[in-house]
Write an enzyme that holds these catalytic residues in place. Sequence first.
Site, PDB file in Angstrom:
ATOM      1  N   GLU A   1       1.287   8.385  -4.417  1.00  0.00           N
ATOM      2  CA  GLU A   1       2.332   7.530  -3.302  1.00  0.00           C
ATOM      3  C   GLU A   1       3.362   8.539  -3.164  1.00  0.00           C
ATOM      4  O   GLU A   1       4.135   8.676  -2.425  1.00  0.00           O
ATOM      5  CB  GLU A   1       2.421   6.137  -3.462  1.00  0.00           C
TER       6      GLU A   1
ATOM      7  N   HIS B   1       3.783  11.098  -0.015  1.00  0.00           N
ATOM      8  CA  HIS B   1       4.814  10.267   0.700  1.00  0.00           C
ATOM      9  C   HIS B   1       6.302  10.118   0.395  1.00  0.00           C
ATOM     10  O   HIS B   1       7.070  10.699   1.125  1.00  0.00           O
ATOM     11  CB  HIS B   1       4.454   8.846   1.157  1.00  0.00           C
TER      12      HIS B   1
ATOM     13  N   HIS C   1       0.662  -1.313   0.050  1.00  0.00           N
ATOM     14  CA  HIS C   1       0.040   0.015  -0.102  1.00  0.00           C
ATOM     15  C   HIS C   1       0.971   1.180  -0.019  1.00  0.00           C
ATOM     16  O   HIS C   1       0.816   2.227  -0.729  1.00  0.00           O
ATOM     17  CB  HIS C   1      -0.744   0.132   1.144  1.00  0.00           C
TER      18      HIS C   1
END
Length: 235
Positions: free
Chosen positions: A115, A119, A61
């Site tokens: 992502e 992040h 994930h």
Amino acid sequence: MKSEWIILLRLLALQWLIVLCVSKDFDFYYFVQQWPGSYCNTKHSCCYPKSGKPAEDFGIHGLWPNYKDGSYPSNCDRTSSFEESEISDMTTKLHTDWPSLACPSSDGLRFLEHEWLKHGTCSESILNQHNYFQAALDLKRKSNLLRVLKNAGITPSDSKSYSLGNIKEAVTEGLGYAPYIECNVDASGNHQLYQVYSCVDTSASNFIECPVLPHGRRCGSEIKFPSFSGMHEEL
């Protein structure tokens, strides 16, 4: 007057630089792996990637920088962009190990872009885009959660339930450190194994003891680990 403006602008630039540097600092990563059977076995169901149905295995994930106080940085470099060419040598592996099950069906690149921008940019001073995704792939291979659970007699099943304690114990033994287990709820109201959080040092290379636990959805004492092999997508 002109010199005062120059001094003010320099101070503002320095303040912005300090904020930018602080926003990129972090203490550890959460490495989060998701069970596709639980993602799909809900009222919302799922859609398989355009590359086809993923294997019955945990999928990545994310690899998320975090602070020890429980907060986390995000979108640290708004000038950064996601470059598909940077990961062209691992695209096939990413489709396999980091698939998107969200609807509508996609090639997963938008998920990877999200992502990275949210992040990955917060660890850009340590890992460039290519190394960020490679680190996540390496951590998945190193952890091998499905094998760890199977070695403990915990296998996907549509009929069995497993003790949350036994699942935690198996992962702890396999990785050397305790995980955080997050559950979701299936259409019948049963808790099921959804995501496994492991903590990783700032080099994104080594599993560590979690400095703080995430705020994921908690589990009951007995949880399902649903099969994915015979499951069908939402059309």
